[in-house]
Design a protein around this motif. Structure first.
Motif, PDB file in Angstrom:
ATOM      1  N   MET A   1       0.833  -1.206   0.000  1.00 14.48           N
ATOM      2  CA  MET A   1       0.000   0.000   0.000  1.00 14.48           C
ATOM      3  C   MET A   1       0.871   1.261   0.000  1.00 14.48           C
ATOM      4  O   MET A   1       0.569   2.241  -0.685  1.00 14.48           O
ATOM      5  N   LEU A   2       1.977   1.193   0.792  1.00 12.02           N
ATOM      6  CA  LEU A   2       2.883   2.334   0.832  1.00 12.02           C
ATOM      7  C   LEU A   2       3.550   2.554  -0.517  1.00 12.02           C
ATOM      8  O   LEU A   2       3.734   3.699  -0.957  1.00 12.02           O
ATOM      9  N   ASN A   3       3.904   1.462  -1.191  1.00 17.08           N
ATOM     10  CA  ASN A   3       4.503   1.587  -2.521  1.00 17.08           C
ATOM     11  C   ASN A   3       3.507   2.170  -3.519  1.00 17.08           C
ATOM     12  O   ASN A   3       3.880   2.962  -4.397  1.00 17.08           O
ATOM     13  N   THR A   4       2.248   1.750  -3.404  1.00 15.19           N
ATOM     14  CA  THR A   4       1.214   2.307  -4.284  1.00 15.19           C
ATOM     15  C   THR A   4       1.089   3.809  -4.085  1.00 15.19           C
ATOM     16  O   THR A   4       0.982   4.582  -5.048  1.00 15.19           O
ATOM     17  N   PHE A   5       1.116   4.241  -2.819  1.00 18.63           N
ATOM     18  CA  PHE A   5       1.058   5.672  -2.503  1.00 18.63           C
ATOM     19  C   PHE A   5       2.258   6.402  -3.114  1.00 18.63           C
ATOM     20  O   PHE A   5       2.118   7.449  -3.754  1.00 18.63           O
ATOM     21  N   LYS A   6       3.445   5.828  -2.923  1.00 18.27           N
ATOM     22  CA  LYS A   6       4.674   6.450  -3.401  1.00 18.27           C
ATOM     23  C   LYS A   6       4.676   6.599  -4.914  1.00 18.27           C
ATOM     24  O   LYS A   6       4.935   7.693  -5.451  1.00 18.27           O
ATOM     25  N   TYR A   7       4.367   5.520  -5.614  1.00 15.43           N
ATOM     26  CA  TYR A   7       4.428   5.569  -7.078  1.00 15.43           C
ATOM     27  C   TYR A   7       3.271   6.369  -7.677  1.00 15.43           C
ATOM     28  O   TYR A   7       3.397   6.902  -8.779  1.00 15.43           O
ATOM     29  N   SER A   8       2.164   6.475  -6.949  1.00 14.65           N
ATOM     30  CA  SER A   8       1.069   7.336  -7.424  1.00 14.65           C
ATOM     31  C   SER A   8       1.500   8.798  -7.401  1.00 14.65           C
ATOM     32  O   SER A   8       1.234   9.551  -8.346  1.00 14.65           O
ATOM     33  N   VAL A   9       2.174   9.199  -6.321  1.00 12.96           N
ATOM     34  CA  VAL A   9       2.660  10.576  -6.226  1.00 12.96           C
ATOM     35  C   VAL A   9       3.687  10.860  -7.318  1.00 12.96           C
ATOM     36  O   VAL A   9       3.637  11.901  -7.994  1.00 12.96           O
ATOM     37  N   LEU A  10       4.632   9.932  -7.523  1.00  6.92           N
ATOM     38  CA  LEU A  10       5.647  10.125  -8.549  1.00  6.92           C
ATOM     39  C   LEU A  10       5.042  10.184  -9.943  1.00  6.92           C
ATOM     40  O   LEU A  10       5.456  10.986 -10.788  1.00  6.92           O
ATOM     41  N   SER A  11       4.045   9.336 -10.169  1.00  7.25           N
ATOM     42  CA  SER A  11       3.390   9.335 -11.475  1.00  7.25           C
ATOM     43  C   SER A  11       2.669  10.640 -11.734  1.00  7.25           C
ATOM     44  O   SER A  11       2.717  11.187 -12.842  1.00  7.25           O
ATOM     45  N   LEU A  12       1.988  11.177 -10.720  1.00  4.91           N
ATOM     46  CA  LEU A  12       1.278  12.451 -10.875  1.00  4.91           C
ATOM     47  C   LEU A  12       2.265  13.600 -11.080  1.00  4.91           C
ATOM     48  O   LEU A  12       1.998  14.523 -11.852  1.00  4.91           O
ATOM     49  N   ALA A  13       3.393  13.546 -10.399  1.00  4.74           N
ATOM     50  CA  ALA A  13       4.382  14.618 -10.517  1.00  4.74           C
ATOM     51  C   ALA A  13       4.997  14.674 -11.915  1.00  4.74           C
ATOM     52  O   ALA A  13       5.479  15.727 -12.339  1.00  4.74           O
ATOM     53  N   ARG A  14       4.976  13.550 -12.620  1.00  2.00           N
ATOM     54  CA  ARG A  14       5.553  13.520 -13.974  1.00  2.00           C
ATOM     55  C   ARG A  14       4.536  13.892 -15.046  1.00  2.00           C
ATOM     56  O   ARG A  14       4.888  13.997 -16.217  1.00  2.00           O
ATOM     57  N   ASN A  15       3.282  14.095 -14.655  1.00  2.00           N
ATOM     58  CA  ASN A  15       2.234  14.405 -15.624  1.00  2.00           C
ATOM     59  C   ASN A  15       2.305  15.882 -16.020  1.00  2.00           C
ATOM     60  O   ASN A  15       2.134  16.770 -15.175  1.00  2.00           O
ATOM     61  N   LYS A  16       2.552  16.167 -17.279  1.00  2.00           N
ATOM     62  CA  LYS A  16       2.720  17.542 -17.742  1.00  2.00           C
ATOM     63  C   LYS A  16       1.433  18.348 -17.644  1.00  2.00           C
ATOM     64  O   LYS A  16       1.469  19.553 -17.369  1.00  2.00           O
ATOM     65  N   ASP A  17       0.283  17.703 -17.873  1.00  3.39           N
ATOM     66  CA  ASP A  17      -0.978  18.433 -17.788  1.00  3.39           C
ATOM     67  C   ASP A  17      -1.226  18.938 -16.375  1.00  3.39           C
ATOM     68  O   ASP A  17      -1.722  20.060 -16.173  1.00  3.39           O
ATOM     69  N   VAL A  18      -0.890  18.132 -15.385  1.00  6.29           N
ATOM     70  CA  VAL A  18      -1.057  18.546 -13.996  1.00  6.29           C
ATOM     71  C   VAL A  18      -0.163  19.740 -13.687  1.00  6.29           C
ATOM     72  O   VAL A  18      -0.595  20.736 -13.091  1.00  6.29           O
ATOM     73  N   LEU A  19       1.087  19.662 -14.104  1.00  2.00           N
ATOM     74  CA  LEU A  19       2.024  20.750 -13.838  1.00  2.00           C
ATOM     75  C   LEU A  19       1.594  22.042 -14.526  1.00  2.00           C
ATOM     76  O   LEU A  19       1.775  23.132 -13.983  1.00  2.00           O
ATOM     77  N   LEU A  20       0.992  21.919 -15.700  1.00  6.02           N
ATOM     78  CA  LEU A  20       0.583  23.108 -16.454  1.00  6.02           C
ATOM     79  C   LEU A  20      -0.648  23.759 -15.859  1.00  6.02           C
ATOM     80  O   LEU A  20      -0.656  24.957 -15.567  1.00  6.02           O
ATOM     81  N   TRP A  21      -1.723  22.983 -15.670  1.00  9.02           N
ATOM     82  CA  TRP A  21      -3.019  23.559 -15.312  1.00  9.02           C
ATOM     83  C   TRP A  21      -3.225  23.756 -13.811  1.00  9.02           C
ATOM     84  O   TRP A  21      -4.053  24.569 -13.409  1.00  9.02           O
ATOM     85  N   VAL A  22      -2.495  23.011 -12.996  1.00 10.24           N
ATOM     86  CA  VAL A  22      -2.730  23.109 -11.556  1.00 10.24           C
ATOM     87  C   VAL A  22      -1.612  23.876 -10.851  1.00 10.24           C
ATOM     88  O   VAL A  22      -1.807  24.355  -9.744  1.00 10.24           O
ATOM     89  N   ILE A  23      -0.461  24.028 -11.487  1.00 10.36           N
ATOM     90  CA  ILE A  23       0.637  24.761 -10.861  1.00 10.36           C
ATOM     91  C   ILE A  23       0.988  26.020 -11.650  1.00 10.36           C
ATOM     92  O   ILE A  23       0.910  27.130 -11.122  1.00 10.36           O
TER      93      ILE A  23
END
Length: 387
Positions: A1-23
Motif C-alpha cells: 500500500m505504501l509503494n502504491t502511494f509512493k508511485y502514485s505521487v511520482l506518477s502524478l508529478a511527472r504528468n505535464k498536464d497537472v504541472l501546467l493547469w494546476v501549478i
C-alpha cells in the motif's frame, strides 16, 4: 500500500498536464490579477482641460488650485490641458481625450463640463465636481468673513482653515482587515484552482481502473487488494492536490504580498479541506463509466469555469452577480465548490471570529463526503469480463 502511494505521487508529478493547469496556470493568473488590481489602486491623473479666457485670467485663486492639482508627482490628480476657447474644450470632450473641463463663469465661479462618454457613476467625474464645489464653498466662506470681520482675514491660519475643509468624521474599520475588495478575486482564484486540482484525482482514479489504463490492468492482477489500491491512490491525490494549492497560496501570499488574513495555519487548514473536496470531486468524475479521459477532464473544466463565474472571479459584473445570488439564493451557493472555498478565506479575512470559518469548513467537508460516497458507489459496481 505504501509503494502504491509512493508511485502514485511520482506518477502524478511527472504528468505535464497537472504541472501546467494546476501549478503554472494559477501562478500566471495570480500575477495578472496583481497587475490589474495594481492599476486600480494607483489612480492615474484625470485627463482634464481648462478654458483660459478672460474670466479665467481674473480668477487667480482657481488658477493656483489647478496648478497645484496638476503638478507632476505622486500626488498629481489632474492631467491638465489648457485651451483658449470653449469650442476647443468641447471638441476634446467629443474626441474622448478628456473626462471633463473647467470654465470660469461671469460670476467668477468655476463650472465643470463632462464628456458623454463617461457615465455619472464614474468616480473621476465625482472628483472634478468636488474640486469645483470645494472652491466655490471656500470662496463663499471668505466673502462672508470679509463682510462681517475683515480683520480676521489677516490671520493666515484662518485662511488655511477656510480653504481646506476640516474633516468631522473618523474612518474606522469594522472588519478584521482593511476592506480591499480586490482580494476577493484571489479567494475565488483559489477556489477555481481547487476545482482544477480535481484533475489530479481524475488521473489517479482512472489509473486504478483496469479497462482504462495499462497501469490499472497491472494493478488489478497484482497482490494489493483493490480497496488498498484505491485508498493509497486517494491519499496520494489528496496530498499532491494540497501541495499544488500550497504553492499557489504561498506564491500569492509571500511573492505577490496578498493578504489572506493573519492566520496562515487556518489558511492551510482551509486548503487541506479544499484539496479533500477536489480529490472527492475528481474521484467521482473519474469513476464515471464509459466516458473517456478527455471528456471527464472537460467536465471538470466546465465545472471550474462555470462555478468561478458565480464566485465573482471574472470582474465586477461577476462579483455583483455572486453577491446577488448569495443574498437571494444562499442555498445555491452551498453547491458551488469554488464559492465554498472562496468563502473560507473571505471569513478569515473579514471576520474577527472563526464561527463563519468553521461553518464553511463543515459545509466543505459535507460536500467532500457526498462526492466521495458517490465515487465509491461507481467504483464498487465496476466489474471486468476481461482485461
Amino acid at each position: 500500500m505504501l509503494n502504491t502511494f509512493k508511485y502514485s505521487v511520482l506518477s502524478l508529478a511527472r504528468n505535464k498536464d497537472v504541472l501546467l493547469w494546476v501549478i503554472l496556470f494559477p501562478l500566471v493568473l495570480a500575477t495578472m490579477f496583481l497587475t490589474i488590481s495594481g492599476d486600480f489602486s494607483a489612480m492615474n491623473p484625470i485627463p482634464t482641460a481648462v478654458v483660459e479666457d478672460i474670466n479665467y485670467a481674473n480668477a487667480s485663486e482657481f488658477a493656483d488650485v489647478i496648478a497645484t492639482l496638476s503638478q507632476p508627482g505622486d500626488d498629481q490628480i489632474l492631467d491638465m490641458r489648457h485651451v483658449e476657447t470653449q469650442e476647443e474644450a468641447d471638441q476634446l470632450l467629443l474626441d474622448g481625450e478628456i473626462v471633463g473641463y473647467f470654465q470660469i463663469g461671469t460670476d467668477a465661479n468655476p463650472r465643470v463640463y463632462f464628456s458623454p462618454r463617461f457615465t455619472p457613476s464614474d468616480f473621476r467625474r465625482t472628483i472634478l465636481k468636488d474640486i469645483a464645489d470645494r472652491f466655490v464653498r471656500a470662496q463663499a466662506s471668505i466673502q462672508t468673513v470679509a463682510q462681517h470681520n475683515p480683520q480676521a482675514l489677516a490671520d493666515p491660519v484662518l485662511l488655511t482653515s477656510l480653504s481646506d475643509p476640516a474633516s468631522f468624521t473618523q474612518q474606522v474599520t469594522v472588519t478584521a482587515n482593511e476592506s480591499v475588495m480586490s482580494v476577493r478575486y484571489y479567494f475565488a482564484l483559489l477556489g477555481m484552482i481547487a476545482v482544477l486540482a480535481a484533475n489530479i484525482a481524475l488521473i489517479g482514479i482512472m489509473r486504478t481502473q483496469a479497462n482504462l489504463s495499462d497501469l490499472g490492468a497491472r494493478r488489478a492482477v497484482g497482490a494489493t487488494s483493490r480497496l488498498k489500491t484505491l485508498c493509497a491512490t486517494f491519499a496520494a491525490c489528496w496530498i499532491f492536490s494540497l501541495v499544488c494549492l500550497l504553492i499557489a497560496y504561498s506564491y500569492a501570499r509571500f511573492i505577490l504580498d496578498i493578504n489572506f488574513g493573519s492566520n496562515d495555519f487556518a489558511g492551510i487548514l482551509a486548503l487541506a479541506c479544499a484539496a479533500l473536496m477536489a480529490t472527492s470531486l475528481g474521484a467521482l468524475v473519474g469513476s464515471i463509466p464509459t466516458l473517456t479521459e478527455g471528456v471527464k477532464a472537460g467536465i471538470l473544466t466546465v465545472i471550474a469555469c462555470f462555478s468561478a463565474l458565480f464566485a465573482g472571479l471574472y470582474g465586477d459584473p461577476s462579483m455583483r452577480l455572486a453577491d446577488n445570488i448569495t443574498r437571494n439564493f444562499p442555498y445555491l451557493q452551498q453547491l458551488n465548490p469554488v464559492e465554498q472555498v472562496a468563502s473560507l478565506f473571505y471569513a478569515l479575512y473579514f471576520y474577527d471570529s472563526y464561527v463563519q470559518f468553521f461553518q464553511g469548513l463543515i459545509s466543505l467537508l459535507i460536500m467532500s463526503i457526498v462526492l466521495f460516497v458517490g465515487a465509491l458507489l461507481f467504483l464498487r459496481r465496476q466489474r471486468y469480463a476481461h482485461i
